[in-house]
Design an enzyme around this catalytic site. Sequence first.
Site, PDB file in Angstrom:
ATOM      1  N   GLU A  75      44.859  39.792  47.533  1.00  0.00           N
ATOM      2  CA  GLU A  75      44.842  38.722  45.255  1.00  0.00           C
ATOM      3  C   GLU A  75      46.059  39.957  44.759  1.00  0.00           C
ATOM      4  O   GLU A  75      45.946  41.343  45.249  1.00  0.00           O
ATOM      5  CB  GLU A  75      43.301  38.811  44.853  1.00  0.00           C
ATOM      6  CG  GLU A  75      42.677  38.149  45.958  1.00  0.00           C
ATOM      7  CD  GLU A  75      41.547  38.074  44.811  1.00  0.00           C
ATOM      8  OE1 GLU A  75      40.103  38.180  45.233  1.00  0.00           O
ATOM      9  OE2 GLU A  75      40.749  39.312  43.603  1.00  0.00           O
ATOM     10  N   CYS A 126      47.954  44.240  38.358  1.00  0.00           N
ATOM     11  CA  CYS A 126      47.184  45.097  39.175  1.00  0.00           C
ATOM     12  C   CYS A 126      47.098  44.400  40.464  1.00  0.00           C
ATOM     13  O   CYS A 126      47.060  43.352  41.479  1.00  0.00           O
ATOM     14  CB  CYS A 126      45.496  44.128  38.546  1.00  0.00           C
ATOM     15  SG  CYS A 126      44.545  45.113  39.755  1.00  0.00           S
ATOM     16  N   CYS A 147      37.626  47.066  51.630  1.00  0.00           N
ATOM     17  CA  CYS A 147      37.872  48.071  51.545  1.00  0.00           C
ATOM     18  C   CYS A 147      37.055  48.571  51.851  1.00  0.00           C
ATOM     19  O   CYS A 147      35.483  48.209  52.301  1.00  0.00           O
ATOM     20  CB  CYS A 147      37.168  48.367  49.686  1.00  0.00           C
ATOM     21  SG  CYS A 147      37.650  50.018  49.011  1.00  0.00           S
ATOM     22  N   CYS A 192      30.956  50.370  47.509  1.00  0.00           N
ATOM     23  CA  CYS A 192      29.888  49.863  46.298  1.00  0.00           C
ATOM     24  C   CYS A 192      29.316  48.684  46.567  1.00  0.00           C
ATOM     25  O   CYS A 192      29.719  47.349  46.222  1.00  0.00           O
ATOM     26  CB  CYS A 192      31.384  49.999  45.137  1.00  0.00           C
ATOM     27  SG  CYS A 192      32.391  52.063  44.764  1.00  0.00           S
ATOM     28  N   CYS A 216      30.805  45.646  44.492  1.00  0.00           N
ATOM     29  CA  CYS A 216      31.501  44.674  44.121  1.00  0.00           C
ATOM     30  C   CYS A 216      31.823  43.938  45.307  1.00  0.00           C
ATOM     31  O   CYS A 216      31.357  44.187  46.580  1.00  0.00           O
ATOM     32  CB  CYS A 216      32.921  46.054  44.327  1.00  0.00           C
ATOM     33  SG  CYS A 216      34.181  45.509  44.755  1.00  0.00           S
ATOM     34  N   CYS A 222      39.007  41.965  40.231  1.00  0.00           N
ATOM     35  CA  CYS A 222      40.137  41.793  41.114  1.00  0.00           C
ATOM     36  C   CYS A 222      39.225  41.905  42.068  1.00  0.00           C
ATOM     37  O   CYS A 222      38.143  42.949  42.395  1.00  0.00           O
ATOM     38  CB  CYS A 222      40.777  43.513  40.457  1.00  0.00           C
ATOM     39  SG  CYS A 222      41.503  43.454  39.632  1.00  0.00           S
TER      40      CYS A 222
HETATM   41  N1  SAH Z   1      38.641  51.261  44.528  1.00  0.00           N
HETATM   42  C1  SAH Z   1      39.596  51.636  43.519  1.00  0.00           C
HETATM   43  C2  SAH Z   1      40.478  49.950  42.810  1.00  0.00           C
HETATM   44  C3  SAH Z   1      39.451  48.705  42.846  1.00  0.00           C
HETATM   45  S1  SAH Z   1      38.497  48.378  42.365  1.00  0.00           S
HETATM   46  C4  SAH Z   1      38.271  51.799  41.987  1.00  0.00           C
HETATM   47  O1  SAH Z   1      37.230  51.789  43.205  1.00  0.00           O
HETATM   48  O2  SAH Z   1      38.856  52.430  41.558  1.00  0.00           O
HETATM   49  C5  SAH Z   1      38.598  48.761  40.254  1.00  0.00           C
HETATM   50  C6  SAH Z   1      37.916  48.214  38.387  1.00  0.00           C
HETATM   51  O3  SAH Z   1      36.854  47.694  39.020  1.00  0.00           O
HETATM   52  C7  SAH Z   1      36.920  49.914  39.675  1.00  0.00           C
HETATM   53  O4  SAH Z   1      36.518  50.187  38.217  1.00  0.00           O
HETATM   54  C8  SAH Z   1      35.783  49.652  39.865  1.00  0.00           C
HETATM   55  O5  SAH Z   1      34.273  49.799  39.168  1.00  0.00           O
HETATM   56  C9  SAH Z   1      36.024  47.926  38.634  1.00  0.00           C
HETATM   57  N2  SAH Z   1      34.869  46.506  39.512  1.00  0.00           N
HETATM   58  C10 SAH Z   1      34.116  45.888  40.942  1.00  0.00           C
HETATM   59  N3  SAH Z   1      34.093  45.411  40.362  1.00  0.00           N
HETATM   60  C11 SAH Z   1      33.227  44.951  39.646  1.00  0.00           C
HETATM   61  C12 SAH Z   1      32.734  43.311  38.997  1.00  0.00           C
HETATM   62  N4  SAH Z   1      32.370  42.434  39.741  1.00  0.00           N
HETATM   63  N5  SAH Z   1      33.057  43.598  37.520  1.00  0.00           N
HETATM   64  C13 SAH Z   1      33.408  44.483  36.624  1.00  0.00           C
HETATM   65  N6  SAH Z   1      34.003  45.646  37.497  1.00  0.00           N
HETATM   66  C14 SAH Z   1      34.131  46.120  38.457  1.00  0.00           C
HETATM   67 FE1  SF4 Z   2      36.197  49.979  46.621  1.00  0.00          FE
HETATM   68 FE2  SF4 Z   2      35.074  47.341  45.756  1.00  0.00          FE
HETATM   69 FE3  SF4 Z   2      34.628  49.945  45.611  1.00  0.00          FE
HETATM   70 FE4  SF4 Z   2      36.805  49.803  44.386  1.00  0.00          FE
HETATM   71  S1  SF4 Z   2      34.907  49.773  43.455  1.00  0.00           S
HETATM   72  S2  SF4 Z   2      36.053  51.610  45.808  1.00  0.00           S
HETATM   73  S3  SF4 Z   2      37.452  48.065  45.569  1.00  0.00           S
HETATM   74  S4  SF4 Z   2      33.955  49.174  46.612  1.00  0.00           S
END
Ligand code: SAH
Ligand code: SF4
Length: 401
Positions: free
Chosen positions: A96, A129, A136, A140, A143, A382
């Site tokens: 995406e 973005c 990944c 987390c 996510c 994202c």
């Molecule tokens: N992996 C990198 C970049 C991609 S995630 C990172 O973790 O920084 C980009 C951002 O989206 C991160 O700050 C993550 O904490 C946030 N994020 C992921 N899922 C989300 C959700 N469902 N709602 C809001 N923010 C989210």
């Molecule tokens: Fe990976 Fe999602 Fe964690 Fe970013 S927030 S490091 S995309 S698992």
Amino acid sequence: MPAALHAPDLRSMSLEELAVLVERMGEKPFRARQLFRWIHHRGAASLEEMTDLPRAFRERLARETRLTTLAVDAVQRSSDGTRKYRLRTGDGKFIEAVYMPEEPGPEAFDPEADDEDEPGRKRVRRTLCVSTQVGCAMGCGFCMTATMGLLRNLTPGEIADQVYRVNADLREEAGTEERALPATGRSRMAEAPIDRQRPLTNLVYMGMGEPLHNYVNVKRSLDLLLHPDGANFSHRHVTVSTSGLVPNIQRLGEETRVKLAVSLNATTDEQRATLMPVDKKWNIAALIDACRKFPMKYGRRITFEYVLLKGVNDTDEDARRLADLLAGLPAKVNLIPYNENPGLGFGDPGAERVQAFRRILEGRGFAAMVRKNRGRDISAACGQLAVAGQKEAPIRLGVRA
Ligand code: SAH
Ligand code: SF4
């Protein structure tokens, strides 16, 4: 006959590498720059478009190399102008890229972009973005991308091509808009008219994947996208976001000039390790230490992202601890109200709690902004959508913390 998959990918090659290739093929040296400009300045999708290259040269390139191009599989549009592109790679994976247009103003989406290079000038920002991996490995808990695991790294060419495909789509649309709205017709879209010369102005590496877990390809993609003979993005308008891979934060600081965003998301290791397994490998102290050592020249500052999860990390005490952790750092805080994913078990704290959290940070002197929840109607956080299209079982690679 199409080139085999293992043939070198022209879109991932630097100008210097193209020069070597061109020489090996017995072509004139200036062909290298010509090729590079077709690929990265004009964003050509195929060799056939490169009409000013000799046919025999193009045919040889077609036999011995390949040119990675992503296919636009689906585009979802939100009423706020956000667009989510689902792109398909050559081997059928979905990724995406999310496009976020923003008029100038205090509400502007501004994770880290700033205009210190253009003092006093407010400009329209058109941010993309981009994704860096298919899935990944970081795991987390909140996510959506994490639920895929890691399928594979994106190549430098695939990272850059997200920009070229979206630019092409925006350019095409700008042409249609101009024809549809003559003279006095102001755009009816939730955004200003698109500049066809420069549709995208800003990039954030915040899509699917952990950029610093694919460091080499991310670094190469930055070299391509910032190249003056390519898309020529300014380092001031490019931000790489990480969940906290400490050694590569240092490398990014030394080897590039782009900005850093850190997904902190919690204020104690107990809390953070539950949400983000990476914390078990590099804890908050190590992460903040790396941020303190991050070279701050080139107009850099660090953005700390903090996803607010209802009843988990959203108390006044969390806000005060966050201020303590960041004390003395040239930092901005982006508060991101959680974009709910069914099944993951986390909730959005609601506007009132989010504002109370923000006020505490501001009271302590931090620039804290609440990230507008872009494209809520299309699940545009994202990584929320491509997951559905992906059927293959993940392989887990590398440094899963
Ligand atoms: N992996 C990198 C970049 C991609 S995630 C990172 O973790 O920084 C980009 C951002 O989206 C991160 O700050 C993550 O904490 C946030 N994020 C992921 N899922 C989300 C959700 N469902 N709602 C809001 N923010 C989210
Ligand atoms: Fe990976 Fe999602 Fe964690 Fe970013 S927030 S490091 S995309 S698992």
